[in-house]
Every structure is written in C-alpha cells, then in structure tokens.
Design a protein around this motif. Sequence first.
Motif, PDB file in Angstrom:
ATOM      1  N   VAL B 293       0.670  -1.118  -0.024  1.00 34.83           N
ATOM      2  CA  VAL B 293      -0.069  -0.034  -0.080  1.00 34.83           C
ATOM      3  C   VAL B 293       0.950   1.061   0.028  1.00 34.83           C
ATOM      4  N   ARG B 294       0.439   2.258  -0.790  1.00 34.08           N
ATOM      5  CA  ARG B 294       1.142   3.309  -0.741  1.00 34.08           C
ATOM      6  C   ARG B 294       0.640   4.502   0.313  1.00 34.08           C
ATOM      7  N   ARG B 295       1.472   4.601   1.226  1.00 34.54           N
ATOM      8  CA  ARG B 295       0.949   5.314   2.396  1.00 34.54           C
ATOM      9  C   ARG B 295       0.719   6.864   2.013  1.00 34.54           C
ATOM     10  N   ASN B 296      -0.495   7.513   2.330  1.00 32.59           N
ATOM     11  CA  ASN B 296      -0.653   8.926   2.341  1.00 32.59           C
ATOM     12  C   ASN B 296      -1.012   9.165   0.935  1.00 32.59           C
ATOM     13  N   VAL B 297      -1.213   8.001   0.172  1.00 37.61           N
ATOM     14  CA  VAL B 297      -1.688   8.032  -1.374  1.00 37.61           C
ATOM     15  C   VAL B 297      -3.201   7.302  -1.388  1.00 37.61           C
ATOM     16  N   LYS B 298      -3.161   6.216  -0.796  1.00 35.38           N
ATOM     17  CA  LYS B 298      -4.198   5.242  -0.918  1.00 35.38           C
ATOM     18  C   LYS B 298      -4.997   5.424   0.448  1.00 35.38           C
TER      19      LYS B 298
END
Lengths: 333, 333, 333
Positions: B293-298
Amino acid sequence: MKSFLHLHDQDDATIRALLCSAAAIERAPISDALKGRILGLVFLNPSLRTLASFQAGMAQLGGSSFVITPGQGTWALETRDGVVMDGAAAEHVREAVPVLCQYADALGVRCFAGGADLNLDLTEPVLSAFARHATKPLVNMESALDHPCQALADWKTMDDLDIPQSGRFVLSWAWHPKALPYAVPSAALSMAARRGMKVTVLRPEGYALPAAVMERAREQAARSGGCVRETSDRAAALDGAHVLYAKSWQAEAHYGRPESEAALRAPLRDWCVAESWFETARKDAVFMHCLPVRRNVKVKDEVLDGPRSRVIRQAGNRLHAQKAVLLHMLETQ
Amino acid sequence: MKSFLHLHDQDDATIRALLCSAAAIERAPISDALKGRILGLVFLNPSLRTLASFQAGMAQLGGSSFVITPGQGTWALETRDGVVMDGAAAEHVREAVPVLCQYADALGVRCFAGGADLNLDLTEPVLSAFARHATKPLVNMESALDHPCQALADWKTMDDLDIPQSGRFVLSWAWHPKALPYAVPSAALSMAARRGMKVTVLRPEGYALPAAVMERAREQAARSGGCVRETSDRAAALDGAHVLYAKSWQAEAHYGRPESEAALRAPLRDWCVAESWFETARKDAVFMHCLPVRRNVKVKDEVLDGPRSRVIRQAGNRLHAQKAVLLHMLETQ
Amino acid sequence: MKSFLHLHDQDDATIRALLCSAAAIERAPISDALKGRILGLVFLNPSLRTLASFQAGMAQLGGSSFVITPGQGTWALETRDGVVMDGAAAEHVREAVPVLCQYADALGVRCFAGGADLNLDLTEPVLSAFARHATKPLVNMESALDHPCQALADWKTMDDLDIPQSGRFVLSWAWHPKALPYAVPSAALSMAARRGMKVTVLRPEGYALPAAVMERAREQAARSGGCVRETSDRAAALDGAHVLYAKSWQAEAHYGRPESEAALRAPLRDWCVAESWFETARKDAVFMHCLPVRRNVKVKDEVLDGPRSRVIRQAGNRLHAQKAVLLHMLETQ
C-alpha cells in the motif's frame, strides 16, 4: 575431486554407471543421500530447466542449493588473468570461485560462449577459469562448446526409447532469428557419436560445424564404432533415421559479426522442421530438441505437438541425469 | 490433481476445510508433511509476500521450492497458440509448463493482467494456458482477475476477528498514481459475497467494476445469502460497516489507455482513506488492504498506524492459508 | 529478541562466545540445530559472499532461507516516515518488515549508504527503520556504516592465524574507480581496536575517516587496551605491522559529490597495494581484504596471489561466524 565438465572425456564405465544411476533415481527419486550438502549454482546466462532441475534435484536428495547471478544480483566477474580491473567487473574468479567453494560441496556454472572470437571460445575461457580455481567438484551447466548434462539426459532418453546404439541420428541445423553458439550441437553430436550411432550433420552450405567440433565427434565415434558424416541433402540425411535432433547455430565464417551472419541466414527460413522432413526417415523416427525452442521458427507445431516429439521427456531426464552426476560427485567424497 | 485457481469455484466443504486447516497450521506451523516435495514458483510479475510466504511455507512443511522469473533470470515465455515465435519470447508454455511439472510436485504462477484488452484479460489467457499444460496441481499466485490466496487469507482474518458472516463489508476504491488491474478487488469482493456478507462497492463515478466481476460476486452472494450493491456515497456505504477494504483499480472505459485514464483519475486524490471515513461505520470497524500500500496516497498514516488496521494480520494469514492449500493439493496425492 | 546490528555494542562475553561457537561450527559444520527455522534475506544491494554464506549456513544448520531483492524481483521500499508515497517505492518498511517477520524466524538486511548526505547516513536510516519495525531478530548484512559479520569473520581470521591481540593492524586506504562508502573501513577499524590491537589508519591527505567513525574506534580501543592513530606516511604506518587491511573509501569533504571526489582521487592511483609496501612490516605480515577486490587497481596480483594473502580464509570465516550469529539469535528463543 570428480568434476563433470564434459561427457566426452568420461570413460565408458563412468557413462554406464551414470546412466544406470539415473534410471534408478527416476524410479526412486527421493532420498537423504545428500543431506546437509550444498550445491552452489552460478548463472552467467539465463536458465529455466537447468536452474529448476538442479535445485529440485538437490532438494529431492535431501540437500540444498543457492543461486548466484553475476550481472544481476551479483556484480560482474572477471575471468582473464593479469587484467587491471577498472571496468565493469568488481571481482575476479580467482577470488569468487574459491570463496564459493568454501560455502558449497560442489559448484555448477553456466557460461555461454563470448561470441566474439571463435578461437578464444574454443578454449572455454570461462569454464576453464572456474575449473582452475575450484576447490570442489564443478559441473558444467552449459559452456561455450558443451552442455554435458543435456547430452547425458539425451543419451538416457534414447535408451528409454530403445533406440539402438547403432541407430541413425541426424543433427539438423534449423533457422533462428539470432546467431547461436555451438554448445548444444557440439554436445549432441559428440554424445551420439560416443553412443555408437551413425551420425549425420545436416546443414545448409556455410553452416558446417567448426573443424574442432567435428574432430571431437569423430574421435568419440572411433571409440564406440559409430561414424560421423555431414551433408546439406535433407532427404539423404534423414534416410532411415531413428532420430532428428534440431538445433540452430551460427556460420563459422561470420563468427562475431552477427550482421553479416544474419544476411547469410536470411534466405534459410525454410529450415524449420516440418512433418514432411520425415518422409525418408523410419516411420517411428522421433524428434528431439534441447529446449527452449521457438515454435514455427525452428520447428512447426505439427512436429512439437505430434507423436514424434520427445522434447518433454528429454527435459525430464535432465533431472534424473543431473542427480546421478551429483551423487557421483558427492557421495563418495 | 487438485489445482487452486480460484476461490469462487470451490465447494463450501472445501473452503471450510481449508480455513480449518489454516487455523491448525497457525497453531502448529512446523511439520514434515511435505518432506521431499518440491513447489515450483513462476513469477511473471514482482512479489514480496507471495514469494516469501510460499518459500517459507514449503520449508516449514519440510519441503522445498524453486523460483523462475521469466524476463529476468529466464527468457520471456509465449502463451498464445499458433504463433510464429520470432519475437522476444524464446520458449512456449506448451514446453515450459510440462517441463517444470516434471521437476516439481506443484506449480504456482503469478501472471497479472496484460492491461491492453479487457475482454482478453477476462479470459485469463496466461493462467488458463498454464492450467491447460500443467500436469501437476497449479496454484494461482495472482492472475488477471483473481488472487485466491489473498482472498482465503482475508476470509481467515475476518474469522479470526469474529466479524460476523452477515457483517457489512465495504470494498472501496482508492486513488493510486497508476491504473491498476482488477485482480484483488475482484477476489475480495467475491470472497466477502461468498462469506455471506452485506457487500458494498464504494467507488467514484466511472470506476464501476466490470459487469463480469460484479456478476460473479452476485452469484457468490446467492450461494451464501449475502448481497452486493454499489454506490459512490461514502457515508451511506460505510454506515454500520464492519470492514473497509481499500484497493485501487482502473476505469473500465479507459482500459488499455493509461493516459486518458489518468485524466479521469486526476481529480480523485481525496479518495485516500482517512480516519474521518469511519464516522458512520461501527466503532470497532477495521481497515483491510492486501498490501503493498502507498501510504498517504491510498491510505493515511493515521489509519495504517491506528487501531483499525489489520493489514499485517492479513499478510500473516497468507502463510497459513497457503500452507493449507499446499497440504490440500499435495498430501492426498 | 537478540539482533546483531553491530559488533561494537556487544559485550566481551558475547564476542568471546560467538568466536568460540564459530570455531566449533567450523569443525562440525552440519547439524539440525535450526530445523524448521527460516531466515529471510533482504538485499537492497548486490551480494556474492553474503547471499551464498547465509543460505548455505542456514541449510547446514537444518533450516531454510528466502531472498527478497527490492528493486529487482520486488518493488522498491520506502523507509522515511510520513512520506506521501507517489514515487517509485510501492511499499513502506512499516508494512514490509513486520510482514516478512511473520514468515521468518529472523531477518537479514543489506542496506548500503545512500551516499548523498553523510549526516543522514551516519544515522543508519535504513538499518534503523528495519530494526524499529522488526518483530524478529535482525542481522546487519552490511549497512551504511557497518559490516559486523565481516568484522566478526576478520576477528576469527586473526585468531586462527595467531596474530596477537596487541599486534599492529594497519587499515590502509586504496585507490578505486568509484567513491565508496565507509561501512567496511569502519567495521574493520572498530573491530581491530576492540580486539586490543595497535591500529593505524593509513590514508592520503583528504581521506581521513569521519570523526564519528574514528571516535567509535577510539572508544572500542579504550575498552580493550588498544590504540588508534592515523597517518599518511606509508613506511611509518607499516613499521612492524602484523596486518595490512586494505579498503577504499570516499573523501568526506566531497561526500555526495562524486565528480569533485573523483578529481581529488585521480592522482592517487599509486595507492594500489604492492609487495613493496611490506618492506618495513614484519616478515610474516599478512594481507587482508573483505572482497570483492579489483585486482591491479586496489591490490596487485603479486600480493593477492602471494603468500601474504588471507582473503580467501576471511571469506571462509564469514560462513562460520554467521552461523554462530544465527545460532546465538535463534537457538535460545
């Protein structure tokens, strides 16, 4: 220390023992014979069958393996002596090979031909550098001029199929989009000759195998009562053949010059093995190839998917043959 | 031969048995159940959890594994039939798969969607080519439209957390810098429906999942008493929710055209899951994601690092679930 | 949980126990001590010895291992906290590390210095992120500023060679075509100081090691009765030396600016270790290097192929030392 660098320099008793051991292993594949033993696999070139079958083989014998890929997960290795190493290679085989031999009970190495200078490639510069510095048994997993594990598997395949020792074996050139090395044709030719077969090299004009390759095959034939001839006449070559073994290789006169080689090769796209090639062969003639094979380029679907193809069995025998080699190298240490 | 290509085509008894076996394996992870057995892992796409958990799982069961990476350590593989192979692919799965099946007791394959043609991807061209040519059990390690090992692990995770079979499960679209495939959303949606949950697909306009994906989920819901609806109303979707499962996927209307898809996606960066999304949900609602998971994106740090996140447990259950699948496939052979 | 991130923070009893265990393992390399145990190896940078020796070591102890290569078979990992992850990294170590720890009994990580900002690199940003999120023992397989497995192997090598604890150890800078990090010189310097040796850092002007590195070494010397000095006078440095340990590293003043560093380094090509360097050393002085080494660039063939070289033994001791570390971490859990 027993290495396995070539098939042609093994004595008859060793070859018989390896084939016998491979057949026994096929019947009883799992043991603890190599418990605690480690095989180090060094791949200077890509692989599918070789990687999978060596790793599976060690595991089925109770051992383990690791994989080193110079130029990918590992830096490039230098093999030439005396060089000032200020180029791409960060480590010399003079260090890398003895170091890896301290972590493993045997090493395997895959090192294709450099492809620039035939005389150099004929000396097997990389394989011989590994052999010179190895302090443990070394297996040739395909080198510039040889692929002995494939050859041993192919021999076993013909034994499995009851193809007579004195049967007719045709090694045929096939078209391929790239200029390919001599390792597999050399290995197959030499193996069939050593098995005692009547071997024919079928190839278009300009695609004679190098003299050194033919000579080695003739020496092998002389040891076994086989014979080796070459021709560009397809029907004559396949007359009464038991086996058609296809492979592509480059033209010696253009070695190291892929563009001029491609021009020579361009008009030869009909050298794609088809069912029609087998007209003069025995009815039960089989098709062999070491894989990977480009379908409808080197061989037509009709052959690979038809009843003559034995390519899957050849690949299956890689596992059994290599396990026999590993046991031969490691069990008696 | 029992393959594990999808979860949705397993019968209820098998799913129950797999979940029960996974729980038992979690309590007693180490055995010799698969001693001498080999798992061949073919990765056409990158991996972290899948590679590590399958290799660790086989080892904990006393077996072994090898890894093949076409396009990296191995040449590219062709999957289409009848092709003249003069392009990049040097080997066809018609050879590669049966060959590898001779070296292994089971194969796993990861083969993401091609991403150019949705109708083609919906047929699972690569997975089905592997399945057609495999002579040993085959595990889907994520394909064009499915990720059944993840789905089974997610099911177990919800069981572990005592989330009711009839609980409310929200599959939410989330922003991502790239146009992503439908494998994980399809798998999660179908799994939750099959578990009997009240499933809502929450997504912006233009991001409805393909009809075939929704239909499969509805069929699964019909078997279990669950239901499936979709909406773009965040508060309504999450009302009373037990689970928010986030994933990004591409817009069907722009499939295969990433630039126009990116234009549609550009204004949707606020689809980054935040704590505020849970306002209408149950107090103990959990956050799930398959990872990476891409943090602060998804998803915002506040969610991933907060008490709702179950993403690490989901990933942990991959190991147990996959070992259950391996035992199911291999123990009874 | 016992991690092995550095040698310098181990107490004397632990170091003695590790060396004693490594010697015992060398005599009896194969056991079932780690049967069913898994080591996860994460390589953010390339490797030869480290990969091979950790995989072989786990196998010889009855265990198993898997390899993750972010940026190659796996996507890049983010290590900075609070970042909006819309760049290359698809997963954060906050997820990746605890996930992998669920599949393994211990992790190893290789994470070289970023090389752009010395103050950042001195904080070991990647290693410390892994350590912060690991839920299982963690081994440093070379980080920005340390290589403790190499240091432990080097200590054992000097013990094997009966080099006195109070002997003279010269760490010499050597020329290299690239600006290299401080990990190995820091580790070797600190190790020799901790062993109680009279340590000299020999380097050209401009190549003093960073103050933090020198300070750590002096603290280690203070614990053991050793001493640390530095000079650019080769003959003085080597006077009476037992060991010349060569390594290249970059100039601190040009850190992160490889072009200006290269200009400083350009006239120093005579810093290639030759037999003549040993004129003032003890007759039986040995040459050590961590490998890989560029022949005739950092060290001349005459030294590497001559009787002084102990580089192969150093590498061999990596296996024994690391197995001691693994047993220390895992046996008592």
